[in-house]
Design a protein around this motif. Structure first.
Motif, short mmCIF file in Angstrom:
data_model
loop_
_atom_site.label_atom_id
_atom_site.label_comp_id
_atom_site.label_asym_id
_atom_site.label_seq_id
_atom_site.Cartn_x
_atom_site.Cartn_y
_atom_site.Cartn_z
N LEU A 253 0.81 -1.21 0.00
CA LEU A 253 0.00 0.00 0.00
C LEU A 253 0.84 1.26 0.00
CD1 LEU A 253 -2.88 -0.71 2.56
CD2 LEU A 253 -3.09 -0.46 0.09
N ALA A 254 1.94 1.24 0.75
CA ALA A 254 2.64 2.50 1.01
C ALA A 254 4.15 2.32 1.18
CB ALA A 254 2.05 3.14 2.27
N PHE A 333 -7.15 8.85 -0.60
CA PHE A 333 -5.83 8.32 -0.24
C PHE A 333 -5.03 7.92 -1.49
CE2 PHE A 333 -8.05 7.43 3.82
CZ PHE A 333 -7.14 7.99 4.71
N PHE A 334 -5.73 7.57 -2.55
CA PHE A 334 -5.08 7.10 -3.77
C PHE A 334 -5.10 8.14 -4.89
CE2 PHE A 334 -7.02 3.45 -1.58
CZ PHE A 334 -5.89 2.67 -1.36
N ARG A 428 -1.37 7.22 2.28
CA ARG A 428 -1.50 5.76 2.22
C ARG A 428 -0.81 5.06 3.40
NH1 ARG A 428 1.51 4.62 -1.73
NH2 ARG A 428 1.88 6.71 -2.59
#
Length: 739
Positions: A253-254, A333-334, A428
């Motif tokens: 994710l991050a 967030f994206f 993220r």
């Protein structure tokens, strides 16, 4: 009749099935202004009769709901006779009556309540359980008056666990060793051996490829090549190294936002760049950029939270407590990823990955990225995550249209799951920390359920991609909670979780189905027998190649093009890019595992599609499992299967043994057990019959399949007869079935 009636598990399913059509969340179909899914509505006085109430806690006789479902007056009965809904059964009426007596208590949806570590149940049969899983399973079986199956015999058990942990059949050497080992921990030793095998990471990664919608092409009409396979190498490596699940997901994710992020962590973020990407000139840039962000948001919801967030893309979710505003808060967030909707049209290697990207050098492969199977010295680039320096504002998109901006929103998460902690960074990385907060009710449950599904054939929650209001209830809710909390309490250890499941007595049961169990537990919901179902598409190929000795065991690297009927790509392509025409590989690459078959999204591999593999257009957490005549036709005619039969037959003929011994060996290699006397007799008779009927010309025709060379000077009639016998074994239902 349960002692205590649960709204979630006893009452809501009845209301959803029989009442929500007219009194549920769909405002356009709601009658009398009454909602039974909301307590504030259900406890109010009736619109046309203020003296009456639908629910009066403690008093069924004063509750209009009970009166209407129990009356015999056709003018008043609910559901109405003209609604095409079935009347409630007497048992359902009694459940609602008892629920009202006990206070008609509504409950927050079970999946949005944090799991708790339920006490391990006491059971009558104290000899059967091997770990706590079994106590939960056996307790429910005892409630239904059913007994578990005995443990499967060693041959069936070894094949089952070998396929589940490595995706490959057990070798003859492993079979002989396991059968000869009489020690109490013989099975545990085999499990440890299989989990240490490099093939373990490949098998575990296969499911994650579906979840991550991994493919080797960009999708859409041009569907050109992409070089995302180093990310797949990382996933295999992560499973083999037993990277804890919280890190496994957080890096994906991050990884780019981690403090002092390494190249490995950056490579892991390829997860969120596996989506379809357009290369068609003339498209609207913002429309496709929004499509990419939408894909990531939907994937996050389905893969990691097990909810249908995509339903709130255009409007508030009809069934689950997710507003459209919350959808775009999650979307935000994206939304700052540094990517355009269209970067470049079809071209050379510079378009095989899209910005943001990272280059993998030879020095990287010699140091931090040793697991990447890079053989040549050419430029290798991979799409990864990377946010813009400037934060991109996020707006609610009216009806989901990319250019219809509504109110601005800030990063956030659905409150019904768990509100976002504003002390966390609003990016993220903060989202990953929110995801792995132990108070999050879904993260551990969803992964534990997917793992159970991969080993037992279906999840404790059958709808593994939907834990929401319209999803299936868990068959064993306390077990699901116990596994989830135990998983978190032991450091999100994925190998420990898998071992815990395969070591259970529940997993080890025989798959034999008796008449009594067919009557009481036809779908094996009570897990009163072992799993039995056809292998996934990729493992069908793997079993054929491994049992014949053809399998190339190289881990990782670029995807390959094995045999394929001519013309498929050429008839479904724009004619641009290196995937315009199909170029089959040769030599060892021809015999690589199924997970390395190149996936072109617009024309997925035909043999994979026939066996229900995903074409990887979008996140998929559960494959369909069908049985069709095409599958039988493929096994009878696929050149890979025929070539494998020929190669195995040639190897058998080198043994200085009788025909029945050769056939027994083939049977054990493919089926994983010694054939019964009757089975061996039928196969031996078939082999002898082929020896009599085949002539040299017919034999040569039979043997002309595949590229693997035939040993010079071999007796062609003998080889063809044995090849047809081996092929018959490959075409047994048991060959590609996990039992």
């Amino acid at each position: 009749m349960p002692d205590s009636i649960s709204y979630n598990f006893n009452i809501r399913p009845i209301l959803s099935d029989k009442c929500y059509k007219c009194h549920g969340p769909d405002a356009s179909k709601r009658q009398a202004g009454l909602r039974l899914d909301k307590p504030e509505s259900a406890f109010k006085a009736l619109k046309d009769n203020p003296a009456a109430h639908v629910l009066v806690p403690g008093s069924p006789e004063m509750s209009e709901l009970f009166r209407r479902i129990s009356t015999n007056d056709t003018a008043e009965i609910m559901p109405p006779a003209n609604s095409n809904l079935k009347r409630l059964t007497p048992h359902e009426v009694d459940l609602i009556k008892k629920w009202i007596k006990q206070g008609a208590k509504y409950e927050k949806h079970w999946a949005f309540v944090p799991p708790k570590l339920w006490p391990v149940p006491e059971v009558d049969n104290k000899e059967w359980p091997k770990n706590p899983i079994d106590n939960f399973i056996l307790k429910k079986q005892e409630q239904y008056g059913i007994k578990p199956n005995p443990e499967a015999d060693k041959e069936h058990l070894l094949k089952r666990v070998s396929l589940d942990l490595t995706g490959l059949p057990p070798s003859l050497e492993m079979q002989d060793r396991f059968l000869a080992d009489k020690s109490p921990d013989a099975y545990g030793k085999v499990v440890d051996e299989l989990m240490k095998s490099p093939a373990y990471g490949e098998k575990m990664a296969l499911h994650w490829m579906d979840v991550a919608r991994y493919a080797d092409s960009h999708g859409y009409q041009d569907d050109n090549y992409r070089t995302q396979w180093p990310w797949r190498d990382w996933v295999i490596h992560a499973y083999n190294e037993n990277l804890p699940y919280d890190k496994f997901i957080s890096w994906q994710l991050a990884g780019d936002l981690m403090p002092d992020a390494t190249k490995e962590q950056l490579l892991a973020t390829g997860f969120n760049r596996n989506h379809k990407i357009t290369e068609e000139g003339g498209v609207i840039n913002e429309e496709y950029r929004v499509a990419y962000v939408t894909d990531r948001t939907n994937t996050f919801g389905k893969a990691l939270l097990g909810v249908t967030m995509e339903c709130a893309h255009c409007h508030d979710h009809k069934y689950d407590p997710f507003s459209q505003k919350e959808y775009y808060q999650l979307y935000s967030f994206f939304n700052s990823v540094k990517e355009p909707g269209l970067q470049a049209t079809v071209g050379g290697p510079e378009t095989y990955a899209k910005r943001p990207l990272m280059q993998i050098t030879n020095a990287d492969v010699k140091s931090i990225l040793k697991f990447v199977n890079k053989k040549d010295t050419g430029k290798l680039i991979v799409s990864v995550m990377g946010d813009s320096e400037v934060y991109r504002k996020t707006y609610i998109l009216k009806r989901g249209n990319y250019d219809a901006h509504g109110d601005e929103v800030q990063p956030g998460t659905p409150a019904a799951i768990m509100p976002f902690n504003n002390a966390l960074p609003k990016n993220r990385l903060g989202l990953a920390k929110w995801l792995f907060d132990k108070r999050n009710p879904l993260t551990a449950r969803v992964f534990v359920n997917q793992t159970w599904q991969e080993l037992f054939g279906k999840g404790i929650v059958k709808s593994s991609g939907d834990f929401g209001m319209q999803g299936d209830l868990p068959s064993h809710p306390e077990l699901l909670d116990w596994l989830a909390v135990d998983f978190m309490n032991h450091g999100w250890d994925m190998k420990r979780l898998v071992k815990q499941m395969v070591m259970s007595a529940t997993y080890r049961q025989s798959a034999v189905l008796t008449k009594d169990k067919m009557k009481i537990d036809p779908d094996n919901t009570l897990l009163s027998r072992g799993p039995r179902y056809r292998l996934p598409a990729e493992l069908v190929r793997d079993l054929v190649l491994a049992s014949s000795g053809l399998l190339t065991k190289t881990i990782g690297g670029p995807s390959v093009n094995p045999y394929q009927p001519p013309g498929l790509w050429e008839n479904a392509t724009s004619g641009r890019g290196i995937l315009a025409s199909y170029k089959q590989v040769h030599g060892p690459d021809l015999y690589r595992r199924g997970m390395y078959t190149l996936i072109k999204r617009t024309v997925p591999p035909v043999e994979m599609a026939i066996f229900d593999a995903s074409n990887r257009d979008q996140c998929e957490v559960k494959r369909l499992r069908t049985n069709t005549p095409l599958q039988a036709l493929l096994m009878e005619n696929d050149p890979t299967v025929l070539e494998a039969a020929r190669v195995l037959a040639a190897r058998l003929l080198k043994d200085n043994t009788q025909a029945k011994d050769k056939i027994t060996k083939a049977f054990r290699l493919i089926i994983g057990r010694t054939p019964a006397e009757q089975e061996l007799g039928i196969l031996t008779a078939y082999y002898n019959d082929q020896l009599k009927t085949l002539n040299k010309k017919d034999a040569q025709k039979v043997l002309t399949v595949g590229e693997y060379p035939i040993t010079p000077g071999v007796d062609e009639v003998l080889l063809a007869a044995m090849m047809k016998t081996v092929d018959t074994i490959y075409n047994l239902e048991e060959a590609i079935t996990k039992t």
